[in-house]
Design a protein around this motif. Structure first.
Motif, PDB file in Angstrom:
ATOM      1  N   ILE A   1      28.736  34.404  48.826  1.00 39.26           N
ATOM      2  CA  ILE A   1      28.826  33.223  49.352  1.00 39.26           C
ATOM      3  C   ILE A   1      29.607  32.510  48.384  1.00 39.26           C
ATOM      4  O   ILE A   1      30.298  31.330  48.632  1.00 39.26           O
ATOM      5  N   TYR A   2      29.278  32.286  47.173  1.00 37.31           N
ATOM      6  CA  TYR A   2      29.796  31.503  46.097  1.00 37.31           C
ATOM      7  C   TYR A   2      31.449  31.932  45.961  1.00 37.31           C
ATOM      8  O   TYR A   2      31.927  30.811  46.131  1.00 37.31           O
TER       9      TYR A   2
ATOM     10  N   LYS B   1      33.946  28.775  46.889  1.00 35.88           N
ATOM     11  CA  LYS B   1      34.950  28.433  45.711  1.00 35.88           C
ATOM     12  C   LYS B   1      36.380  28.254  46.343  1.00 35.88           C
ATOM     13  O   LYS B   1      37.022  27.588  46.033  1.00 35.88           O
ATOM     14  N   THR B   2      36.631  29.545  47.201  1.00 31.85           N
ATOM     15  CA  THR B   2      38.104  29.716  47.731  1.00 31.85           C
ATOM     16  C   THR B   2      38.260  28.641  48.863  1.00 31.85           C
ATOM     17  O   THR B   2      39.212  27.903  48.819  1.00 31.85           O
ATOM     18  N   ILE B   3      37.128  28.218  49.526  1.00 25.88           N
ATOM     19  CA  ILE B   3      37.364  26.951  50.639  1.00 25.88           C
ATOM     20  C   ILE B   3      37.493  25.891  49.832  1.00 25.88           C
ATOM     21  O   ILE B   3      38.656  25.042  50.237  1.00 25.88           O
TER      22      ILE B   3
ATOM     23  N   GLU C   1      45.269  21.435  49.693  1.00 24.89           N
ATOM     24  CA  GLU C   1      45.784  20.553  50.741  1.00 24.89           C
ATOM     25  C   GLU C   1      45.861  19.435  50.405  1.00 24.89           C
ATOM     26  O   GLU C   1      46.571  18.401  50.896  1.00 24.89           O
ATOM     27  N   ASP C   2      44.914  18.712  49.676  1.00 19.86           N
ATOM     28  CA  ASP C   2      44.849  17.407  49.390  1.00 19.86           C
ATOM     29  C   ASP C   2      45.973  17.157  48.331  1.00 19.86           C
ATOM     30  O   ASP C   2      46.563  15.911  48.443  1.00 19.86           O
ATOM     31  N   LEU C   3      46.310  18.022  47.296  1.00 20.89           N
ATOM     32  CA  LEU C   3      47.490  17.699  46.501  1.00 20.89           C
ATOM     33  C   LEU C   3      48.760  17.808  47.312  1.00 20.89           C
ATOM     34  O   LEU C   3      49.689  17.003  46.983  1.00 20.89           O
ATOM     35  N   LYS C   4      48.877  18.504  48.320  1.00 22.42           N
ATOM     36  CA  LYS C   4      49.949  18.603  49.071  1.00 22.42           C
ATOM     37  C   LYS C   4      50.088  17.366  49.775  1.00 22.42           C
ATOM     38  O   LYS C   4      51.332  16.724  49.837  1.00 22.42           O
ATOM     39  N   ALA C   5      49.122  16.752  50.280  1.00 25.60           N
ATOM     40  CA  ALA C   5      49.251  15.709  51.214  1.00 25.60           C
ATOM     41  C   ALA C   5      49.611  14.543  50.208  1.00 25.60           C
ATOM     42  O   ALA C   5      50.569  13.627  50.615  1.00 25.60           O
TER      43      ALA C   5
END
Length: 79
Positions: free
Chosen positions: A29-30, A34-36, A43-47
């Motif tokens: 689960i961890y 962490k992967t998510i 995605e945020d950095l790409k945006a």
């Protein structure tokens, strides 16, 4: 988006399940969470990079221009 109360209920339910989970399951689960989180960060950095490139190519719009456009749109919506 969930309300604060919905989030609280969900977190309590998740915590109850986590308390009874095997250690190996907790590790999985961890790793998944962490992967998510890492993917969301990417995605945020790409945006941000795309927005900066857009600004570099096309310039920026002043806050006054944005407010003026919004006011004009509101007038058209009312009419």
């Amino acid at each position: 988006m969930k309300t604060n109360r919905e989030r609280e209920i969900l977190i309590v339910a998740i915590n109850a399940l986590l308390e009874s989970a095997y250690d190996s399951t907790l590790d999985e689960i961890y790793t998944l969470l962490k992967t998510i989180e890492d993917e969301e960060d990417e995605e945020d950095l790409k945006a941000v990079k795309e927005a900066r490139e857009e600004i570099r190519l096309h310039g920026t719009i002043s806050w006054e221009e944005i407010k003026k456009e919004n006011a004009e749109e509101r007038k058209q919506d009312v009419a």
